[in-house]
Design a protein around this motif. Sequence first.
Motif, PDB file in Angstrom:
ATOM      1  N   GLN A 111       0.682  -1.305   0.019  1.00  0.00           N
ATOM      2  CA  GLN A 111      -0.098  -0.185   0.131  1.00  0.00           C
ATOM      3  C   GLN A 111       0.935   1.250   0.017  1.00  0.00           C
ATOM      4  OE1 GLN A 111      -2.485   1.530   3.514  1.00  0.00           O
ATOM      5  NE2 GLN A 111      -4.172   0.868   2.247  1.00  0.00           N
TER       6      GLN A 111
ATOM      7  N   ALA B  59       2.093   1.915  -3.425  1.00  0.00           N
ATOM      8  CA  ALA B  59       1.045   2.313  -4.296  1.00  0.00           C
ATOM      9  C   ALA B  59       0.750   3.925  -4.018  1.00  0.00           C
ATOM     10  CB  ALA B  59      -0.184   1.535  -4.043  1.00  0.00           C
TER      11      ALA B  59
ATOM     12  N   ALA C 193       1.335   6.464  -6.871  1.00  0.00           N
ATOM     13  CA  ALA C 193       0.283   7.467  -7.123  1.00  0.00           C
ATOM     14  C   ALA C 193       0.775   9.030  -7.021  1.00  0.00           C
ATOM     15  CB  ALA C 193      -0.870   7.443  -6.202  1.00  0.00           C
TER      16      ALA C 193
ATOM     17  N   SER D 294      -5.372  14.132  -0.311  1.00  0.00           N
ATOM     18  CA  SER D 294      -6.700  13.615  -0.872  1.00  0.00           C
ATOM     19  C   SER D 294      -6.354  13.348  -2.081  1.00  0.00           C
ATOM     20  CB  SER D 294      -7.917  14.426  -0.807  1.00  0.00           C
ATOM     21  OG  SER D 294      -7.438  15.667  -1.410  1.00  0.00           O
TER      22      SER D 294
ATOM     23  N   ALA E 267      -6.911   9.302  -3.820  1.00  0.00           N
ATOM     24  CA  ALA E 267      -7.725   9.027  -4.874  1.00  0.00           C
ATOM     25  C   ALA E 267      -7.045   8.324  -5.800  1.00  0.00           C
ATOM     26  CB  ALA E 267      -8.594  10.196  -5.198  1.00  0.00           C
ATOM     27  N   ARG E 268      -5.717   8.847  -6.361  1.00  0.00           N
ATOM     28  CA  ARG E 268      -5.217   7.996  -7.272  1.00  0.00           C
ATOM     29  C   ARG E 268      -4.773   6.777  -6.809  1.00  0.00           C
ATOM     30  NH1 ARG E 268      -1.568   9.747 -11.877  1.00  0.00           N
ATOM     31  NH2 ARG E 268      -2.825  11.480 -11.847  1.00  0.00           N
ATOM     32  N   ALA E 269      -4.502   6.494  -5.753  1.00  0.00           N
ATOM     33  CA  ALA E 269      -4.034   5.160  -5.114  1.00  0.00           C
ATOM     34  C   ALA E 269      -5.308   4.317  -4.768  1.00  0.00           C
ATOM     35  CB  ALA E 269      -3.020   5.391  -3.771  1.00  0.00           C
ATOM     36  N   GLY E 270      -6.211   4.729  -4.793  1.00  0.00           N
ATOM     37  CA  GLY E 270      -7.482   4.092  -4.763  1.00  0.00           C
ATOM     38  C   GLY E 270      -7.705   3.603  -3.439  1.00  0.00           C
ATOM     39  N   VAL E 271      -7.033   4.357  -2.201  1.00  0.00           N
ATOM     40  CA  VAL E 271      -7.208   4.221  -1.062  1.00  0.00           C
ATOM     41  C   VAL E 271      -7.843   5.372  -0.058  1.00  0.00           C
ATOM     42  CG1 VAL E 271      -5.177   2.552  -0.970  1.00  0.00           C
ATOM     43  CG2 VAL E 271      -4.847   5.016  -0.326  1.00  0.00           C
TER      44      VAL E 271
ATOM     45  N   THR F  29      -7.998   8.514   2.500  1.00  0.00           N
ATOM     46  CA  THR F  29      -7.158   9.396   2.809  1.00  0.00           C
ATOM     47  C   THR F  29      -6.362   9.261   4.090  1.00  0.00           C
ATOM     48  OG1 THR F  29      -8.404  11.233   1.563  1.00  0.00           O
ATOM     49  CG2 THR F  29      -6.755  12.106   3.077  1.00  0.00           C
TER      50      THR F  29
END
Length: 215
Positions: A16, A19, A23, A39, A43-47, A49
Amino acid sequence: MPYRRTPAVQARIDAQREAVLAAAVGLLSEHGYTGCSMSAVAARAGVATGSVYRHFPSKADLVVELFRTVVSREVAAVSEAAGRQAGLVEDIVAVVETFAGRALKSPRLAYALLAEPVDPAVDAERLVFRRAFRDVFAERIAEGVQRGVLPAQDPQLTAAALVGAGAEALIGPLSEPAVGPGTVPALVRFTLRALGASDGDHARSHQPGPAADGV
């Protein structure tokens, strides 16, 4: 007993974190530091904040690690170019071409590394970044002086001046919508003349036979 993470849990945490950094690199390349909000990175990493904050307590922490990650790749590329052993002067030319060429291929990222206004913590990392490039240059210059290929000079001082001049010369082209094809060759000529080498040394290093190695 204190809790100990299992290898599987640690692997997920590490994945993670990677990732999140990947991102952030993407956003830095596209939008610079202003686009690397926590933030936006999340969002880019898909996790969430909050997950980004678990790895990096503040944006400053994230940006410093991001800078180190990207710069380590650039230093590795330049170090590889310096070690090709195509001829001493040619190896120095390869350093310039690699440094400038990579910058011009990713202008937004290069501007962020070289000149974009940032927090003092990143400015401190920039000094480390420049010293790393300086040391790559200085090693080859010192060898050139020792072998009599280059005139006597202070390798560290010359190398620092070349890195500073190269970065300053690139800042303008990096902000242009199109870069002229003469930018990198001009930097190469400047470097050779600053070192006390000639354009002929560079040209001879491209020729086949013993002259290619006997710089």
